[in-house]
Design a protein around this motif. Structure first.
Motif, PDB file in Angstrom:
ATOM      1  N   ARG A 158      -8.028  -5.592   3.828  1.00 13.00           N
ATOM      2  CA  ARG A 158      -7.277  -5.163   3.955  1.00 13.00           C
ATOM      3  C   ARG A 158      -6.367  -4.982   2.558  1.00 13.00           C
ATOM      4  NH1 ARG A 158      -3.165  -3.766   5.908  1.00 13.00           N
ATOM      5  NH2 ARG A 158      -2.515  -6.334   6.710  1.00 13.00           N
ATOM      6  N   ARG A 159      -5.495  -5.798   3.083  1.00 11.68           N
ATOM      7  CA  ARG A 159      -4.345  -5.626   1.919  1.00 11.68           C
ATOM      8  C   ARG A 159      -5.074  -4.691   0.809  1.00 11.68           C
ATOM      9  NH1 ARG A 159      -0.058  -9.495   1.525  1.00 11.68           N
ATOM     10  NH2 ARG A 159       1.016  -7.631   0.594  1.00 11.68           N
ATOM     11  N   ALA A 160      -5.833  -5.746  -0.005  1.00 11.44           N
ATOM     12  CA  ALA A 160      -6.229  -5.593  -1.143  1.00 11.44           C
ATOM     13  C   ALA A 160      -7.347  -4.332  -1.711  1.00 11.44           C
ATOM     14  CB  ALA A 160      -6.963  -6.056  -1.643  1.00 11.44           C
ATOM     15  N   ARG A 161      -7.619  -3.809  -0.210  1.00  2.90           N
ATOM     16  CA  ARG A 161      -8.266  -1.880  -0.247  1.00  2.90           C
ATOM     17  C   ARG A 161      -7.246  -1.186  -0.402  1.00  2.90           C
ATOM     18  NH1 ARG A 161     -11.706  -4.292   3.321  1.00  2.90           N
ATOM     19  NH2 ARG A 161     -10.467  -3.846   5.047  1.00  2.90           N
ATOM     20  N   LEU A 162      -6.190  -1.232   0.597  1.00  3.39           N
ATOM     21  CA  LEU A 162      -4.482  -0.763   1.126  1.00  3.39           C
ATOM     22  C   LEU A 162      -3.998  -0.618  -0.027  1.00  3.39           C
ATOM     23  CD1 LEU A 162      -2.409   0.858   2.671  1.00  3.39           C
ATOM     24  CD2 LEU A 162      -1.598  -1.773   3.130  1.00  3.39           C
ATOM     25  N   GLU A 163      -3.804  -1.846  -1.088  1.00  5.91           N
ATOM     26  CA  GLU A 163      -3.263  -2.108  -2.706  1.00  5.91           C
ATOM     27  C   GLU A 163      -3.653  -1.097  -3.642  1.00  5.91           C
ATOM     28  OE1 GLU A 163      -0.591  -2.219  -5.812  1.00  5.91           O
ATOM     29  OE2 GLU A 163      -0.485  -3.475  -3.823  1.00  5.91           O
ATOM     30  N   SER A 164      -5.409  -1.133  -3.874  1.00 10.18           N
ATOM     31  CA  SER A 164      -5.663  -0.820  -4.510  1.00 10.18           C
ATOM     32  C   SER A 164      -6.015   1.036  -4.293  1.00 10.18           C
ATOM     33  CB  SER A 164      -7.735  -0.525  -4.449  1.00 10.18           C
ATOM     34  OG  SER A 164      -8.193  -0.356  -5.771  1.00 10.18           O
ATOM     35  N   THR A 165      -5.643   1.223  -2.658  1.00  6.08           N
ATOM     36  CA  THR A 165      -6.051   2.898  -3.043  1.00  6.08           C
ATOM     37  C   THR A 165      -4.324   3.604  -2.856  1.00  6.08           C
ATOM     38  OG1 THR A 165      -7.391   2.284  -1.141  1.00  6.08           O
ATOM     39  CG2 THR A 165      -5.603   4.541  -0.743  1.00  6.08           C
ATOM     40  N   VAL A 166      -2.915   2.020  -2.512  1.00  2.00           N
ATOM     41  CA  VAL A 166      -1.786   3.170  -3.024  1.00  2.00           C
ATOM     42  C   VAL A 166      -1.766   3.567  -4.022  1.00  2.00           C
ATOM     43  CG1 VAL A 166       0.079   2.624  -2.859  1.00  2.00           C
ATOM     44  CG2 VAL A 166      -1.344   2.186  -0.663  1.00  2.00           C
ATOM     45  N   ALA A 167      -1.866   1.870  -4.893  1.00  2.40           N
ATOM     46  CA  ALA A 167      -1.930   2.053  -6.819  1.00  2.40           C
ATOM     47  C   ALA A 167      -2.767   3.662  -7.212  1.00  2.40           C
ATOM     48  CB  ALA A 167      -2.713   1.334  -7.053  1.00  2.40           C
ATOM     49  N   ALA A 168      -3.674   4.074  -6.410  1.00  2.00           N
ATOM     50  CA  ALA A 168      -5.206   4.804  -7.214  1.00  2.00           C
ATOM     51  C   ALA A 168      -4.311   6.536  -6.880  1.00  2.00           C
ATOM     52  CB  ALA A 168      -5.815   5.185  -6.396  1.00  2.00           C
ATOM     53  N   THR A 169      -3.270   6.392  -6.347  1.00  2.00           N
ATOM     54  CA  THR A 169      -2.619   7.418  -5.385  1.00  2.00           C
ATOM     55  C   THR A 169      -1.952   7.825  -6.203  1.00  2.00           C
ATOM     56  OG1 THR A 169      -1.400   6.664  -4.224  1.00  2.00           O
ATOM     57  CG2 THR A 169      -3.330   7.725  -2.552  1.00  2.00           C
ATOM     58  N   GLU A 170      -0.980   7.385  -7.270  1.00  2.00           N
ATOM     59  CA  GLU A 170      -0.060   6.998  -8.390  1.00  2.00           C
ATOM     60  C   GLU A 170       1.476   7.690  -7.644  1.00  2.00           C
ATOM     61  OE1 GLU A 170      -1.754   9.095 -11.588  1.00  2.00           O
ATOM     62  OE2 GLU A 170      -2.875   7.830 -11.931  1.00  2.00           O
ATOM     63  N   TRP A 171       0.765   7.330  -6.251  1.00  2.00           N
ATOM     64  CA  TRP A 171       2.586   8.112  -5.418  1.00  2.00           C
ATOM     65  C   TRP A 171       4.277   6.566  -5.008  1.00  2.00           C
ATOM     66  CZ3 TRP A 171       0.155   8.115  -0.037  1.00  2.00           C
ATOM     67  CH2 TRP A 171      -0.999   9.973   0.112  1.00  2.00           C
ATOM     68  N   ARG A 172       3.754   5.759  -5.917  1.00  2.00           N
ATOM     69  CA  ARG A 172       4.947   4.824  -6.664  1.00  2.00           C
ATOM     70  C   ARG A 172       5.500   5.524  -7.790  1.00  2.00           C
ATOM     71  NH1 ARG A 172       1.315  -0.062  -6.189  1.00  2.00           N
ATOM     72  NH2 ARG A 172       1.794  -0.865  -3.988  1.00  2.00           N
ATOM     73  N   THR A 173       4.978   6.220  -8.382  1.00  2.00           N
ATOM     74  CA  THR A 173       5.640   7.409  -9.865  1.00  2.00           C
ATOM     75  C   THR A 173       5.306   8.760  -9.596  1.00  2.00           C
ATOM     76  OG1 THR A 173       3.469   7.242 -10.318  1.00  2.00           O
ATOM     77  CG2 THR A 173       4.844   5.297 -11.063  1.00  2.00           C
ATOM     78  N   LEU A 174       6.161   8.772  -7.785  1.00  2.00           N
ATOM     79  CA  LEU A 174       6.297  10.255  -7.803  1.00  2.00           C
ATOM     80  C   LEU A 174       7.201  10.940  -8.251  1.00  2.00           C
ATOM     81  CD1 LEU A 174       6.354  10.107  -3.888  1.00  2.00           C
ATOM     82  CD2 LEU A 174       4.980  12.089  -5.781  1.00  2.00           C
ATOM     83  N   ARG A 175       8.923  10.217  -8.432  1.00  2.00           N
ATOM     84  CA  ARG A 175       9.203  10.510  -9.519  1.00  2.00           C
ATOM     85  C   ARG A 175       9.574  11.627 -11.379  1.00  2.00           C
ATOM     86  NH1 ARG A 175      13.537  12.676  -6.266  1.00  2.00           N
ATOM     87  NH2 ARG A 175      15.423  11.871  -7.425  1.00  2.00           N
ATOM     88  N   SER A 176       8.942   9.961 -11.695  1.00  2.00           N
ATOM     89  CA  SER A 176       8.106  10.306 -12.611  1.00  2.00           C
ATOM     90  C   SER A 176       6.930  11.697 -12.785  1.00  2.00           C
ATOM     91  CB  SER A 176       7.413   9.363 -13.685  1.00  2.00           C
ATOM     92  OG  SER A 176       8.788   8.046 -14.050  1.00  2.00           O
ATOM     93  N   ASP A 177       6.620  11.772 -12.336  1.00  2.00           N
ATOM     94  CA  ASP A 177       6.025  12.534 -12.145  1.00  2.00           C
ATOM     95  C   ASP A 177       6.533  14.600 -11.338  1.00  2.00           C
ATOM     96  OD1 ASP A 177       3.792  11.841 -12.697  1.00  2.00           O
ATOM     97  OD2 ASP A 177       2.902  11.191 -11.144  1.00  2.00           O
ATOM     98  N   GLY A 178       7.978  14.290 -11.494  1.00  2.00           N
ATOM     99  CA  GLY A 178       8.571  15.381 -10.583  1.00  2.00           C
ATOM    100  C   GLY A 178       8.977  16.068  -9.630  1.00  2.00           C
ATOM    101  N   ALA A 179       8.477  15.021  -9.310  1.00  2.00           N
ATOM    102  CA  ALA A 179       8.926  14.636  -7.270  1.00  2.00           C
ATOM    103  C   ALA A 179       9.701  14.823  -6.910  1.00  2.00           C
ATOM    104  CB  ALA A 179       7.595  14.227  -6.476  1.00  2.00           C
ATOM    105  N   SER A 180      10.653  15.806  -5.502  1.00  2.00           N
ATOM    106  CA  SER A 180      11.855  15.642  -5.355  1.00  2.00           C
ATOM    107  C   SER A 180      11.897  14.199  -4.093  1.00  2.00           C
ATOM    108  CB  SER A 180      11.747  16.816  -3.918  1.00  2.00           C
ATOM    109  OG  SER A 180      11.100  16.954  -3.536  1.00  2.00           O
TER     110      SER A 180
END
Length: 276
Positions: free
Chosen positions: A36-58
């Protein structure tokens, strides 16, 4: 400031909530499910939410994801990577994210602090303005995690109160329990208000004011979240003190998040509290 979320921000909240609901742990036993954690990690990585600030997010958008991940006990790194991303954006270069799962394995079972560096060396390379804004984002993001965990613990308690029966009635029908849950909801609503302001302040207020807003949010949200989580354990009664109940997992996450960039009430000035 307009505290309402835009349509795009609401869509982000819904997407983060769905991810947390679909792949976050529904029971304590699922925390050790590596598949489950592997699927979660893969999904979170695919969203690119960890780079929200680089993408201009507030800061608001970062807080939205952090809050939903806290609510759903998402147990893969987010706070550390997203703050490293903000730091890298300000330095215009990559910043390494440390990983030390053993450091929190005995406290926060969801490992939410993996990759978090509270005072990275690179901060010294930033201007005072940028360093303060990074700190403001850290305070807002960790406060959001606290609010999310409080919401999750409260929902857990409410669901239990709807089905657990004593003396022929659900325990939620008794005033003593209902009042505890109502007070918890009031604390959560207050937390959401101060969190929204702190998250908005990251980009919109002068840097020192943004940090001040973040500190106020951290104090309020930490105290409120702990109360809500302890109340959830109390509402569950005897089972709330067992390993199998998720309530203690929420409390553990709150206790750890509170100690990230910790703020005490005495650290705030009288003017911060509107008492001048």
């Amino acid at each position: 400031m307009d505290v309402r979320l835009t349509s795009e921000q609401q869509q982000l909240r819904e997407a983060a909530a769905k991810l947390a609901d679909d792949l976050g742990p529904d029971a304590v036993g699922e925390l050790s499910d590596e598949g489950r954690r592997a699927r979660l990690e893969s999904t979170v990585a695919a969203t690119e939410w960890r780079t929200l600030r680089s993408d201009g997010a507030s800061g608001v958008e970062v807080a939205i994801v952090a809050e939903e991940f806290g609510r759903g006990l998402v147990d893969v790194p987010f706070l550390g990577p997203v703050l490293a991303d903000d730091l890298a954006r300000r330095l215009d270069r990559e910043v390494a994210v440390e990983s030390d799962e053993a450091a929190t394995a005995g406290v926060d079972l969801t490992r939410s602090t993996v990759g978090v560096v509270e005072a990275p060396d690179e901060l010294a390379e930033l201007s005072s303005e940028d360093a303060l804004r990074w700190h403001a984002l850290a305070l807002a993001a960790s406060s959001a995690d606290l609010v999310g965990a409080a919401r999750g613990a409260h929902a857990l308690a409410v669901d239990y109160a709807k089905v657990r029966e004593q003396y022929g009635s659900t325990i939620g029908s008794y005033q003593a329990v209902a009042h505890l849950l109502a007070e918890g909801l009031a604390l959560i609503e207050g937390s959401i208000s101060v969190l929204r302001h702190a998250a908005w302040a990251v980009d919109e207020l002068p840097a020192e004011d943004a940090v001040r807003a973040g500190k106020i949010a951290k104090v309020y949200c930490a105290r409120a979240a702990r109360t809500v989580c302890e109340t959830a354990i109390q509402v569950h009664g005897g089972i709330g003190n067992t390993w199998e109940c998720l309530a203690h997992v929420y409390l553990r996450r709150v206790l750890v998040a509170t100690e990230l960039w910790p703020v005490k009430l005495e650290d705030l000035e009288v003017t911060d509290l509107g008492l001048s």
